[in-house]
Design a protein around this motif. Structure first.
Motif, mmCIF file in Angstrom:
data_model
loop_
_atom_site.group_PDB
_atom_site.id
_atom_site.type_symbol
_atom_site.label_atom_id
_atom_site.label_comp_id
_atom_site.label_asym_id
_atom_site.label_seq_id
_atom_site.Cartn_x
_atom_site.Cartn_y
_atom_site.Cartn_z
ATOM 1 N N LYS A 105 0.820 -1.071 -0.097
ATOM 2 C CA LYS A 105 -0.092 -0.112 0.059
ATOM 3 C C LYS A 105 0.737 1.372 -0.010
ATOM 4 N N ILE A 106 2.102 1.119 0.662
ATOM 5 C CA ILE A 106 2.848 2.205 0.756
ATOM 6 C C ILE A 106 3.591 2.561 -0.594
ATOM 7 N N ILE A 107 3.901 1.521 -1.268
ATOM 8 C CA ILE A 107 4.594 1.673 -2.676
ATOM 9 C C ILE A 107 3.560 2.395 -3.278
ATOM 10 N N LYS A 108 2.171 1.865 -3.562
ATOM 11 C CA LYS A 108 1.409 2.510 -4.302
ATOM 12 C C LYS A 108 0.960 3.994 -4.038
ATOM 13 N N LYS A 109 0.958 4.289 -2.934
ATOM 14 C CA LYS A 109 0.566 5.780 -2.374
ATOM 15 C C LYS A 109 2.249 6.388 -2.695
ATOM 16 N N ALA A 110 3.151 5.954 -2.793
ATOM 17 C CA ALA A 110 4.392 6.788 -2.943
ATOM 18 C C ALA A 110 4.607 6.774 -4.522
ATOM 19 N N GLY A 111 3.671 6.392 -5.075
ATOM 20 C CA GLY A 111 3.854 6.536 -6.776
ATOM 21 C C GLY A 111 4.032 5.174 -7.461
#
Lengths: 75, 179
Positions: free
Chosen positions: B166-172
Motif C-alpha cells: 500500500k505504501i509503494i502504491k501511495k508513493a507513486g
C-alpha cells in the motif's frame, strides 16, 4: 563508462548501476542501491576496504563486496 | 504492552529511551553475546509499559553480533509496538529499516529525531506527506532537548501495521530496488 566500484579514482563520482545478486539487501541498509550517487573517498591498501560517500555519509565496504557493485562514472 | 526502540546506531535511540523512562533503568546482557541492551518502564494512563532500547542496526539482515541481537529481539516480541528512530538528516537510509520492520507486520511509528540537525543542514522534510504515504504517526523530535517527546508518547496508541504494498502504491508505485 561503467566500472567496478573499487576501480573508481579518488574524489570521482558515479551512479550505482548494478549490484550483483544477493547483495542488494546487504548494502541497502547502508543506503546503497541502484540509482544512488556515490563518491569514492579512499581505498585502503593491502586489499583493505574502500570508503565511499553516500547521502553525505561515509560508508566503508569490504573489497569483495565493493567489487560486486557496478557504477557509471561521471565525466 | 511493550515498546521496542529501533534504529540505526547513533541516531539517539538511547536519548529517546532516557526521555521516555527517566532513570528507572535495568541494563542487561543478551544471553550468549556481549551485546548490551537496556530495558526500562514508563507509565501511561495507569498502564505500565516496558520500553526496550534495542541495539542499533542498519537493516534486518544482520552483519554483526549487535545486529543479530537486534533482529532476534524483534522476532521474539511478536506483539510489540516498534518506535523507529531516524536521523532526520539521513532520512532515506533510516526509512529503509522502517519499511523492513513494517514488512514484517509490526505496528510502527516513526520518530524523526535530530530534527534540529536536519534544520541546520537545510534538510526539509514534508512530515504531513510522509504521514499520508506511510499511514503511521510521524513525529519530529529532538531527544536531547525533549522536543516532540510528549507528542511521541501521545501517539503511541496510533502506531499501526501497514502493508508495504500500500505504501509503494501511495508513493507513486515506483519500485527502484530491482528485485
Amino acid at each position: 563508462m561503467r566500472e567496478k566500484l573499487p576501480e573508481m579514482r579518488y574524489e570521482e563520482k558515479g551512479v550505482v548501476k548494478m549490484i550483483e545478486g544477493g547483495l542488494q539487501e546487504r548494502v541497502a541498509g547502508m543506503g546503497i542501491r541502484v540509482g544512488k550517487e556515490i563518491k569514492m573517498l579512499t581505498k585502503q591498501p593491502m586489499k583493505g576496504p574502500v570508503v565511499v560517500i553516500v547521502d553525505d555519509t561515509r560508508t566503508s565496504l569490504g573489497l569483495k563486496i565493493a567489487e560486486k557493485i557496478i557504477v557509471e562514472v561521471k565525466k | 504492552m511493550k515498546i521496542l526502540l529501533m534504529g540505526h546506531p547513533n541516531v539517539g535511540k538511547s536519548a529517546v529511551f532516557n526521555r521516555l523512562t527517566g532513570a528507572n533503568v535495568i541494563e542487561s546482557n543478551y544471553p550468549g553475546t556481549t551485546v548490551d541492551y537496556t530495558k526500562g518502564y514508563m507509565r501511561m494512563r495507569g498502564e505500565d509499559i516496558t520500553v526496550v532500547d534495542v541495539p542499533g542496526t542498519f537493516s534486518l539482515e544482520p552483519k554483526d553480533k549487535a545486529e543479530e541481537v537486534a533482529v532476534k529481539m524483534l522476532e521474539e516480541e511478536r506483539d510489540a509496538v516498534v518506535i523507529c528512530i531516524i536521523d532526520s538528516s539521513k532520512i532515506e537510509r533510516g526509512l529503509y529499516l522502517t519499511l523492513e520492520i513494517m514488512e514484517r507486520g509490526y505496528p510502527v511509528m516513526l520518530a524523526l529525531n535530530m530534527w534540529d540537525v536536519a534544520e541546520d543542514k537545510n534538510v526539509d522534510i514534508d512530515v504531513e506527506k510522509l504521514r499520508k504515504v506511510l499511514g503511521i504517526p510521524v513525529i519530529p523530535t529532538v531527544a536531547i532537548s525533549g522536543e516532540g517527546i510528549g507528542e511521541l508518547i501521545r501517539k503511541i496508541k496510533e502506531a499501526r501495521a501497514v502493508e508495504v504494498d500500500k505504501i509503494i502504491k501511495k508513493a507513486g508505485g515506483i519500485d527502484e530496488t530491482n528485485r
